[in-house]
Design an enzyme around this catalytic site. Structure first.
Site, PDB file in Angstrom:
ATOM      1  N   TYR A 134      42.290  44.379  39.135  1.00 20.34           N
ATOM      2  CA  TYR A 134      43.073  43.452  39.974  1.00 20.34           C
ATOM      3  C   TYR A 134      44.340  44.081  40.554  1.00 20.34           C
ATOM      4  CZ  TYR A 134      39.912  40.186  37.713  1.00 20.34           C
ATOM      5  OH  TYR A 134      38.781  39.559  37.267  1.00 20.34           O
ATOM      6  N   ASN A 185      40.886  30.584  44.694  1.00 22.05           N
ATOM      7  CA  ASN A 185      40.335  31.583  43.776  1.00 22.05           C
ATOM      8  C   ASN A 185      40.169  30.846  42.456  1.00 22.05           C
ATOM      9  OD1 ASN A 185      39.672  33.620  42.056  1.00 22.05           O
ATOM     10  ND2 ASN A 185      41.232  35.052  42.792  1.00 22.05           N
ATOM     11  N   PRO A 201      42.216  30.027  36.579  1.00 23.36           N
ATOM     12  CA  PRO A 201      42.601  30.566  35.278  1.00 23.36           C
ATOM     13  C   PRO A 201      42.808  32.078  35.262  1.00 23.36           C
ATOM     14  CG  PRO A 201      40.310  29.818  35.263  1.00 23.36           C
ATOM     15  CD  PRO A 201      40.928  29.322  36.535  1.00 23.36           C
ATOM     16  N   ASN A 202      43.852  32.463  34.560  1.00 21.91           N
ATOM     17  CA  ASN A 202      44.208  33.869  34.299  1.00 21.91           C
ATOM     18  C   ASN A 202      44.800  34.608  35.492  1.00 21.91           C
ATOM     19  OD1 ASN A 202      43.229  33.811  31.527  1.00 21.91           O
ATOM     20  ND2 ASN A 202      41.182  33.697  32.439  1.00 21.91           N
ATOM     21  N   ARG A 227      30.344  43.782  39.875  1.00 23.00           N
ATOM     22  CA  ARG A 227      30.814  43.749  38.490  1.00 23.00           C
ATOM     23  C   ARG A 227      29.712  43.206  37.577  1.00 23.00           C
ATOM     24  NH1 ARG A 227      36.385  40.840  38.308  1.00 23.00           N
ATOM     25  NH2 ARG A 227      36.301  41.710  36.200  1.00 23.00           N
ATOM     26  N   ARG A 259      47.064  41.984  33.954  1.00 19.90           N
ATOM     27  CA  ARG A 259      45.690  41.801  33.531  1.00 19.90           C
ATOM     28  C   ARG A 259      44.765  42.823  34.203  1.00 19.90           C
ATOM     29  NH1 ARG A 259      42.030  37.101  36.301  1.00 19.90           N
ATOM     30  NH2 ARG A 259      40.242  37.384  34.936  1.00 19.90           N
ATOM     31  N   ALA A 292      37.141  32.512  36.774  1.00 23.07           N
ATOM     32  CA  ALA A 292      35.832  32.436  36.124  1.00 23.07           C
ATOM     33  C   ALA A 292      35.142  31.088  36.340  1.00 23.07           C
ATOM     34  CB  ALA A 292      35.970  32.730  34.632  1.00 23.07           C
ATOM     35  N   HIS A 318      38.214  35.987  46.176  1.00 24.64           N
ATOM     36  CA  HIS A 318      38.246  36.824  44.968  1.00 24.64           C
ATOM     37  C   HIS A 318      38.956  38.129  45.279  1.00 24.64           C
ATOM     38  CE1 HIS A 318      35.633  34.094  42.929  1.00 24.64           C
ATOM     39  NE2 HIS A 318      34.837  34.098  43.992  1.00 24.64           N
ATOM     40  N   GLU A 357      36.477  30.359  49.652  1.00 21.63           N
ATOM     41  CA  GLU A 357      36.426  30.977  48.318  1.00 21.63           C
ATOM     42  C   GLU A 357      37.033  32.372  48.393  1.00 21.63           C
ATOM     43  OE1 GLU A 357      32.403  31.704  47.083  1.00 21.63           O
ATOM     44  OE2 GLU A 357      32.990  32.440  45.111  1.00 21.63           O
TER      45      GLU A 357
END
Ligand code: DQA
Length: 142
Positions: A23, A74, A10-11, A107, A18, A77, A100, A98
């Site tokens: 990012y 990825n 998502p996103n 963060r 964004r 969230a 990111h 995984e």
């Protein structure tokens, strides 16, 4: 030739627009064309899938188990709380890495928890778009 599936959760389709401070400002299309170029140079075939929906990501993981040799995911969230995606990764036999873009450990506190990390082969976080390229390299070498 190895076949690798890259999943953006998502996103991530809004990368470039964004939170550019987190990012980066390079576009989502640039990210994907770089991923395809890297895959080619590593001698692997690569498909890219993006969804903002948990169930669609799970369906894609299930389908991947018969047609791909590995997955770079990825989960956005969902990484931090989706036991359903974790179970899907655990259910399929192919290795998942995984990914990111940001360093999730530097963060918000909730981002330091990954419920998918224990069922992934490994995790790459914090290298910008290069996190994806490193995941492809890891999958190519497995
Ligand atoms: C992310 C980090 C997550 O915490 C966040 O929810 C994302 C993107 C990353 O690539 O840095 O959507 O997975």
């Amino acid at each position: 030739m190895k076949k690798i599936l890259v999943i953006h959760g998502p996103n991530l389709n809004l990368v470039g627009e964004r939170e550019p401070g987190v990012y980066g400002s390079e576009s989502y299309d640039t990210l994907n064309s770089n991923i395809i170029d890297r895959a080619k140079s590593l001698g692997i075939e690569c498909e890219i899938f993006q969804s903002n929906h948990e169930g669609a990501i799970i369906d894609k993981l299930h389908a991947a188990r018969k047609t791909f040799d590995g997955v770079a995911i990825n989960a956005g969230a969902y990484t931090h709380y989706s036991y359903a995606i974790r179970d899907a990764i655990s259910a399929i036999k192919i290795p998942c890495v995984e990914v990111h873009i940001s360093n999730v450990f530097a963060r918000d506190e909730f981002r330091s928890t990954s419920v998918i990390a224990p069922v992934c082969k490994g995790s790459i976080s914090g290298f910008g778009f290069a996190s994806y390229y490193l995941a492809l390299q890891a999958l190519a070498e497995l």
